[in-house]
Write a protein that holds these residues in place. Sequence first.
Motif, PDB file in Angstrom:
ATOM      1  N   TRP A 602       0.801  -1.275   0.086  1.00  0.00           N
ATOM      2  CA  TRP A 602       0.014   0.107  -0.021  1.00  0.00           C
ATOM      3  C   TRP A 602       0.697   1.342   0.025  1.00  0.00           C
ATOM      4  N   ARG A 603       0.919   1.866  -1.051  1.00  0.00           N
ATOM      5  CA  ARG A 603       1.651   3.248  -1.125  1.00  0.00           C
ATOM      6  C   ARG A 603       0.631   4.472  -1.172  1.00  0.00           C
ATOM      7  N   SER A 604       1.233   5.524  -0.733  1.00  0.00           N
ATOM      8  CA  SER A 604       0.733   6.837  -0.568  1.00  0.00           C
ATOM      9  C   SER A 604       1.649   7.994  -0.413  1.00  0.00           C
ATOM     10  N   PHE A 654       6.831  -7.477   7.822  1.00  0.00           N
ATOM     11  CA  PHE A 654       6.229  -6.337   7.555  1.00  0.00           C
ATOM     12  C   PHE A 654       7.336  -5.266   7.571  1.00  0.00           C
ATOM     13  N   SER A 655       6.966  -4.270   6.691  1.00  0.00           N
ATOM     14  CA  SER A 655       8.073  -3.050   6.551  1.00  0.00           C
ATOM     15  C   SER A 655       7.228  -2.001   6.257  1.00  0.00           C
ATOM     16  N   ALA A 656       7.405  -0.885   6.466  1.00  0.00           N
ATOM     17  CA  ALA A 656       6.826   0.374   6.283  1.00  0.00           C
ATOM     18  C   ALA A 656       7.855   1.733   6.200  1.00  0.00           C
ATOM     19  N   HIS A 657       7.534   2.609   5.506  1.00  0.00           N
ATOM     20  CA  HIS A 657       8.328   4.117   5.378  1.00  0.00           C
ATOM     21  C   HIS A 657       7.078   5.037   5.591  1.00  0.00           C
ATOM     22  N   VAL A 658       7.321   5.645   6.738  1.00  0.00           N
ATOM     23  CA  VAL A 658       6.321   6.685   6.873  1.00  0.00           C
ATOM     24  C   VAL A 658       6.781   8.082   6.664  1.00  0.00           C
ATOM     25  N   ASN A 659       6.407   9.164   6.123  1.00  0.00           N
ATOM     26  CA  ASN A 659       6.546  10.366   5.952  1.00  0.00           C
ATOM     27  C   ASN A 659       5.743  11.048   6.990  1.00  0.00           C
ATOM     28  N   HIS A 660       6.427  11.797   7.900  1.00  0.00           N
ATOM     29  CA  HIS A 660       5.702  12.650   9.059  1.00  0.00           C
ATOM     30  C   HIS A 660       5.541  14.087   8.284  1.00  0.00           C
TER      31      HIS A 660
END
Length: 814
Positions: A602-604, A654-660
């Motif tokens: 899931w990309r956003s 599980f992996s995630a990259h989150v832009n705050h």
Amino acid sequence: MKIKFHTLDSYMLKVCLSSCFLLISYFSVAQSNDCQYKVEGTMYNLSNQQPLPYGNVHIAGTQKGAVADEFGHFEITDICMEEFDLIFSFVGYKEVIHHHDIYHELPKIYLAPTDVNLESIVVEGEQIIGDLQSGTVSSISVKDLQQNQSGSLGDLASNISGVTVIKTGQNVVKPVIHGLSSNRILIINNGVRHEFQNWGAEHAPEIDPSLISNLQVIKGAATVRYGPDALGGVLLIDNPPLELMQPLRGAMAVMGKSNGNSAEGSMELQKGFERTAVMAQVSWLQQGDLSTPNYQLTNTGKKEKSLALGARYHFANVDLNFYYSHFDQELGILRASVTGNLDDLINAIESEVPPDTQRFSYQINNPKQTVKHDLFKLKGRWNGQNQLLEMQYAFQINQRQEFDVRRGTNNSRPAIDLELFSHTLDIDWKHPQIGNWTGSLGVQTLYQDNNNIPGTNTVPFVPNYNNSRIGVYMIENRQLSQKDWIELGIRYDYQFSSVIGREPDNDIYNNDINYQNASVTFGYRSEITPDQTFRTNIGTAWRPPNISELYFFGRHQSTIEYGLLRFELDENNNIITNNILTEKEKPAPSEMGLKWVSSYQWRSPVWDAELTGYVNYVANYIYSRPGGITTTVRGAFPFFLFEQLDALFAGADFSAHVNHNKNWYSEIRANYLWARDVGNGDYLIGIPPTNISYGINFKKRKWGPLSSIESGIMLNYFFEQGRAPRVISVRDLLDAKLNEENLFAEDGSNFDFLPPPDDYLLASLVWSADYKPLSFLFKVENLLNSSYRTYTDRLRYFADDLGINFSLSVKYKF
């Protein structure tokens, strides 16, 4: 004689002008009829692999060009030339020039932000994953690649979710994918199967991570495309692509580390001409004894040298590529892992500080390993209309020497001296579309010659052997709709092995073994929305027993091991190693795997997350388990036995990259694995425990004189392995031996010499900055200087793992 000249009259002048006009018009029309070529492709952000919308592309020397759409796709039509240079640009990204012709596949353009060290690149056609569209593929990020290239290949790959490591001390590190390692993971190095002594946890792949530009992991059972041995997955490694019409560019880097007082350096050069392109890379490393928070790890030094050369020659629809690499390594094995008698062995395991601990030194003594690996590759690629034919020949030489602590002049002789020659020939044809189906057919052949070099004064640990293998495969893809694809694959392999070795009394034995099997795969991929992708793949895989797993016999570094055909158990589970068994007396069938992997991405603009779940059932799983302790003329050692069982592996990544916001972002990774001997209801030893990591990072462009700056802290928590076999210590085994008690008469289940280590937290700190052509990287590993032991480390019985480590690198690019 006089010669008389006449001027053209008006009529002749009109005829000539009319003829010229008609001729020009004819060629103009002909030229306009040839202006039917087009080129299209997709532009991506190299840092996160996401499409780059509204980028610019134009043909050099013309006004013809295009702007990519919101999905990064571009198209230029009515092109009159068969060959041309494409220039790609985007504000804040590095420009790239790509030489293209109508015969080559459609390009994918990866533009690098101006604040990263890597250059923009172009990939023609599909990425290295080839036909496996439904496979779960993960790539190492640009940031992780830049920050971890000074370690081992295993350490570098472990930055990808789902990948862990298995170790023999601090210098021998191998990747583990979903609980499987060694012969169950294929390493494809620049398109070539990396062939080496890939048995046990003691042999790491001879690949220099500082020369890697791209690293991907296929987590599914990829046997159909890449051949036997890929039950766990595939590591795909690439060097920078060779581009035509490129100015001379390169980089030089130096690095120092506090733990081990190491120094290392590397240099790379690349140049592209009209029809050719060349590259060269070189690196070196010198490391002394490493240390834990409380003591030195004596004899853990390392020396490495590596070289790589590449060349490309381009015709209208043919490309020829040559590649050569050389890797030379010498590394020490912890001295405390070798003991003299049973009391010394108990003392080595139970002591807080390992015996034989000395002051820091760069000297590498026994036990140690020296390895040299050479790779030659010649690849031809023919681009036809809607089809592609590739042929590749590769030759590899792997030379390995292992030195044990021995008496007298034998101490200077290698106890194991092996030379492995490998030839591979691969043919792959991506055929024109047939109805709604696209795909490829291929043939892969392998021939190996493995020999013991005389002069070790010991019975060979592994016999001499020759391997011959041929495999044929077919993979087909079909697009069901604009969002949905399916793929089917089938493969057949046949392998013949000829073995010749020596008994303990030096009598010669020989054997001929053949294995054959078919593999199938089915996959489905759906682009649910432009930001959401679902993949699922189920496939069978197989692996014939490695010759070493069949015939292991005797001392190998810090342990003694017995292969499947070198021992038997009596009715009281006593071990008998007097003679070699035959396949009829003790059948050793191939490992057979069935793996199902599904992933959801899931990309956003805010996050990029991926969840992968898997189940892998492996019948006839070949397993090395502790068998007890024994003494030889070289000392006292724990010994291991190879057995076969039915194993089940299941887990999730599980992996995630989150832009705050513009400057702050987080990274999260988690791995969970459950494994069990389903036939006996027992746990397996050496299964990686659950771990979770979280990193918070700050990134900013233009900070005073710096063009970019980035810093971050990473926390990595490893849980205690709660699903481990029972514990029978070396002291328990010694007491039972003195009391003539058989601990295994009624219970022959798995055991370990020590319980799993406690859970622990590792913290690391990273700071990087760019100033004009210079890039700086400062890193602190094990920031809290924690004392810990890694469960998947064979030498955890004797010593802690590494303490705090400061490293600083400087890189100059031109």
